[in-house]
Design a protein around this motif. Structure first.
Motif, mmCIF file in Angstrom:
data_model
loop_
_atom_site.group_PDB
_atom_site.id
_atom_site.type_symbol
_atom_site.label_atom_id
_atom_site.label_comp_id
_atom_site.label_asym_id
_atom_site.label_seq_id
_atom_site.Cartn_x
_atom_site.Cartn_y
_atom_site.Cartn_z
ATOM 1 N N ALA A 107 8.815 -61.734 140.025
ATOM 2 C CA ALA A 107 7.835 -61.868 138.935
ATOM 3 C C ALA A 107 6.683 -60.885 139.136
ATOM 4 C CB ALA A 107 7.312 -63.306 138.883
ATOM 5 N N GLY A 108 6.241 -60.735 140.379
ATOM 6 C CA GLY A 108 5.181 -59.768 140.667
ATOM 7 C C GLY A 108 5.618 -58.354 140.319
ATOM 8 N N GLY A 109 6.877 -58.048 140.625
ATOM 9 C CA GLY A 109 7.416 -56.727 140.287
ATOM 10 C C GLY A 109 7.478 -56.513 138.780
ATOM 11 N N LEU A 110 7.789 -57.590 138.074
ATOM 12 C CA LEU A 110 7.827 -57.536 136.607
ATOM 13 C C LEU A 110 6.443 -57.133 136.071
ATOM 14 C CD1 LEU A 110 10.209 -58.342 134.756
ATOM 15 C CD2 LEU A 110 9.199 -60.621 134.604
ATOM 16 N N ALA A 111 5.409 -57.757 136.636
ATOM 17 C CA ALA A 111 4.038 -57.450 136.200
ATOM 18 C C ALA A 111 3.647 -56.026 136.598
ATOM 19 C CB ALA A 111 3.068 -58.469 136.799
ATOM 20 N N GLU A 112 3.998 -55.616 137.820
ATOM 21 C CA GLU A 112 3.690 -54.236 138.233
ATOM 22 C C GLU A 112 4.407 -53.248 137.311
ATOM 23 O OE1 GLU A 112 1.588 -52.966 140.360
ATOM 24 O OE2 GLU A 112 1.011 -54.644 141.640
ATOM 25 N N GLY A 113 5.614 -53.616 136.872
ATOM 26 C CA GLY A 113 6.372 -52.735 135.988
ATOM 27 C C GLY A 113 5.801 -52.699 134.579
ATOM 28 N N MET A 114 5.227 -53.814 134.154
ATOM 29 C CA MET A 114 4.740 -53.853 132.776
ATOM 30 C C MET A 114 3.345 -53.260 132.640
ATOM 31 S SD MET A 114 4.888 -56.969 130.118
ATOM 32 C CE MET A 114 6.457 -57.431 130.719
ATOM 33 N N PHE A 115 2.455 -53.592 133.573
ATOM 34 C CA PHE A 115 1.108 -53.019 133.429
ATOM 35 C C PHE A 115 0.461 -52.691 134.765
ATOM 36 C CE2 PHE A 115 0.382 -57.408 134.043
ATOM 37 C CZ PHE A 115 0.921 -58.112 132.978
ATOM 38 N N GLY A 116 1.272 -52.410 135.772
ATOM 39 C CA GLY A 116 0.713 -52.071 137.083
ATOM 40 C C GLY A 116 1.169 -50.709 137.566
ATOM 41 N N ALA A 117 1.465 -50.634 138.863
ATOM 42 C CA ALA A 117 1.751 -49.351 139.500
ATOM 43 C C ALA A 117 3.093 -48.756 139.078
ATOM 44 C CB ALA A 117 1.727 -49.528 141.024
ATOM 45 N N ALA A 118 4.010 -49.588 138.538
ATOM 46 C CA ALA A 118 5.334 -49.076 138.161
ATOM 47 C C ALA A 118 5.499 -49.044 136.640
ATOM 48 C CB ALA A 118 6.432 -49.941 138.790
ATOM 49 N N ARG A 119 4.392 -49.005 135.938
ATOM 50 C CA ARG A 119 4.425 -48.960 134.466
ATOM 51 C C ARG A 119 5.291 -47.789 133.995
ATOM 52 N NH1 ARG A 119 -1.255 -49.747 132.035
ATOM 53 N NH2 ARG A 119 -0.708 -50.750 130.091
ATOM 54 N N GLY A 120 6.247 -48.108 133.130
ATOM 55 C CA GLY A 120 7.090 -47.054 132.571
ATOM 56 C C GLY A 120 8.209 -46.586 133.479
ATOM 57 N N VAL A 121 8.342 -47.202 134.673
ATOM 58 C CA VAL A 121 9.391 -46.794 135.613
ATOM 59 C C VAL A 121 10.519 -47.828 135.570
ATOM 60 C CG1 VAL A 121 9.922 -46.309 138.026
ATOM 61 C CG2 VAL A 121 7.702 -45.646 137.088
ATOM 62 N N ASP A 122 11.758 -47.389 135.411
ATOM 63 C CA ASP A 122 12.891 -48.314 135.312
ATOM 64 C C ASP A 122 13.499 -48.673 136.665
ATOM 65 O OD1 ASP A 122 12.774 -48.633 132.621
ATOM 66 O OD2 ASP A 122 14.283 -47.119 132.157
ATOM 67 N N ASP A 123 13.489 -47.712 137.596
ATOM 68 C CA ASP A 123 14.167 -47.920 138.878
ATOM 69 C C ASP A 123 13.157 -47.853 140.010
ATOM 70 O OD1 ASP A 123 17.232 -47.877 138.247
ATOM 71 O OD2 ASP A 123 16.304 -46.310 137.011
ATOM 72 N N PHE A 124 12.821 -49.027 140.540
ATOM 73 C CA PHE A 124 11.827 -49.046 141.626
ATOM 74 C C PHE A 124 12.023 -50.252 142.536
ATOM 75 C CE2 PHE A 124 8.803 -52.393 140.267
ATOM 76 C CZ PHE A 124 9.116 -52.544 138.922
ATOM 77 N N LEU A 125 11.398 -50.153 143.701
ATOM 78 C CA LEU A 125 11.338 -51.280 144.632
ATOM 79 C C LEU A 125 9.882 -51.725 144.694
ATOM 80 C CD1 LEU A 125 12.518 -53.084 146.968
ATOM 81 C CD2 LEU A 125 11.820 -51.264 148.528
ATOM 82 N N PHE A 126 9.650 -53.025 144.529
ATOM 83 C CA PHE A 126 8.314 -53.595 144.740
ATOM 84 C C PHE A 126 8.371 -54.334 146.063
ATOM 85 C CE2 PHE A 126 5.458 -57.397 143.800
ATOM 86 C CZ PHE A 126 4.305 -56.732 144.169
ATOM 87 N N LEU A 127 7.571 -53.889 147.017
ATOM 88 C CA LEU A 127 7.650 -54.451 148.366
ATOM 89 C C LEU A 127 6.272 -54.907 148.847
ATOM 90 C CD1 LEU A 127 9.312 -55.041 150.906
ATOM 91 C CD2 LEU A 127 8.930 -52.692 151.636
ATOM 92 N N PRO A 128 5.928 -56.175 148.619
ATOM 93 C CA PRO A 128 4.680 -56.689 149.185
ATOM 94 C C PRO A 128 4.883 -56.976 150.675
ATOM 95 C CG PRO A 128 5.537 -58.116 147.417
ATOM 96 C CD PRO A 128 6.632 -57.201 147.834
ATOM 97 N N ILE A 129 3.954 -56.511 151.489
ATOM 98 C CA ILE A 129 4.035 -56.750 152.934
ATOM 99 C C ILE A 129 2.866 -57.640 153.331
ATOM 100 C CG2 ILE A 129 4.175 -55.710 155.212
ATOM 101 C CD1 ILE A 129 4.992 -53.094 153.883
ATOM 102 N N GLY A 130 3.192 -58.862 153.717
ATOM 103 C CA GLY A 130 2.156 -59.798 154.156
ATOM 104 C C GLY A 130 2.617 -60.449 155.435
ATOM 105 N N THR A 131 2.443 -61.773 155.510
ATOM 106 C CA THR A 131 2.924 -62.516 156.674
ATOM 107 C C THR A 131 4.416 -62.275 156.841
ATOM 108 O OG1 THR A 131 1.326 -64.165 156.053
ATOM 109 C CG2 THR A 131 2.918 -64.800 157.725
ATOM 110 N N GLY A 132 5.131 -62.322 155.730
ATOM 111 C CA GLY A 132 6.552 -61.980 155.715
ATOM 112 C C GLY A 132 6.767 -60.799 154.801
ATOM 113 N N MET A 133 8.003 -60.603 154.406
ATOM 114 C CA MET A 133 8.302 -59.428 153.618
ATOM 115 C C MET A 133 9.562 -59.654 152.779
ATOM 116 S SD MET A 133 9.012 -55.656 155.127
ATOM 117 C CE MET A 133 7.758 -55.720 156.386
ATOM 118 N N ALA A 134 9.412 -59.664 151.449
ATOM 119 C CA ALA A 134 10.577 -59.689 150.564
ATOM 120 C C ALA A 134 10.333 -58.637 149.498
ATOM 121 C CB ALA A 134 10.760 -61.062 149.923
#
Ligand SMILES: [Zn+2]
Length: 306
Positions: A107-134
């Motif tokens: 869902a976070g990647g969906l938001a980044e794709g719609m109006f965040g860092a990946a706006r307008g990009v179709d093929d990307f990896l969204f990788l949040p790095i915190g306590t864990g990593m998915a």
């Protein structure tokens, strides 16, 4: 004016937002994730936020772990305490509203794709790095969850044969070297002073602290290795690094971009950027899912969050 309630359930906090059909946030709220009876706690909190906004038409819930979005079932979310819970239907019955259930990172990647860092990009990896990593894999403009919803678990991709033991039971996982928690743990294990934050370790790495430098170099190398594999398999246009470590900015993106480029001898590396939405990405993603649940296409909401 109608609105949706978005709820991002994390291991520590449940974050809620009310978002209207102009894409504007009307209410922001949070509370601790209940230690027991998590499903009841999540649904009750959603009901409480819904009751504050009379025109609520739908609810979007996002949780970490193993989520079957189509069936609306949380198979396993260890740090929230949910196992095989049909959370979407439970919430739908209790609230009498359309409910959408999603995975927090997708869902976070969906938001980044719609109006965040990946706006307008179709093929990307969204990788949040915190306590864990998915990670969230986006292919052709769509999130890809895999055959049973476990796609994107790049944190448990092996980067070192016979490497350190991971909490998941495998050895040499990316997360063992490069999550914020692992960087802090390895720094102390190798002789650094206890209680040092990951941010401090990152800054010490460039200020002559040899242990910090070694631990940080291991983290960057592990990430570069996993991202080179991802790049070879999926040929992304962009990699978006988020979470707490993503906020390190150039201190991470600089060396990681260089090392990724060095590992890819015969092709260009994908662009590497920091996330734009910070800790709100999951909540915004939940709002997108909620609007979709009542038939609003993404173009139907005039997103004006910023
Ligand atoms: Zn693992």
């Amino acid at each position: 004016m109608s609105a949706v309630v978005a709820l991002d359930v994390g291991g520590t906090l449940m974050k809620a937002a009310v978002v209207d059909s102009h894409g504007q946030v009307l209410v922001n709220d949070f509370r601790p994730t209940p230690a027991e009876h998590a499903a009841e706690g999540v649904v009750s909190y959603a009901a409480e936020v819904v009751s504050r906004v009379p025109d609520t038409v739908a609810v979007g819930l996002v949780v970490p772990g193993l989520v079957d979005e189509e069936r609306g079932v949380v198979h396993y979310a260890a740090n929230v305490g949910l196992q095989d819970v049909p959370l979407r239907d439970l919430a739908q019955r209790r609230l009498g509203l359309a409910v959408s259930l999603g995975h927090d990172v997708r869902a976070g990647g969906l938001a980044e794709g719609m109006f965040g860092a990946a706006r307008g990009v179709d093929d990307f990896l969204f990788l949040p790095i915190g306590t864990g990593m998915a990670g969230a894999i986006f292919v052709g403009g769509q999130p890809y969850a895999g055959s049973v919803g476990q796609g994107g678990e790049i944190g448990h991709a092996p980067v070192l044969p016979n490497g350190e033991q991971c909490r998941c039971g495998q050895r040499g996982c990316l997360e063992t070297y490069a999550s914020a928690a692992s960087i802090a743990r390895r720094y102390v294990q190798q002789g650094g002073p206890p209680g040092t934050t990951t941010q401090e370790i990152v800054s010490r790495a460039s200020n002559g602290d040899l242990i910090a430098r070694r631990v940080w170099a291991d983290a960057v190398a592990a990430l570069a290795c996993a991202l080179a594999t991802y790049t070879m398999l999926l040929d992304p246009e962009l990699i978006v690094i988020g979470g707490g470590l993503g906020e390190s900015g150039e201190a991470l993106l600089g060396p990681l971009g260089k090392e990724l480029a060095e590992r890819l001898a015969w092709r260009d590396p994908p662009a590497l950027v920091g996330a734009a939405l910070g800790a709100s990405a999951g909540t915004f993603g939940a709002a997108i899912l909620a609007w979709r649940a009542v038939g609003y296409g993404d173009a139907g909401v005039n997103w004006r969050l910023f």
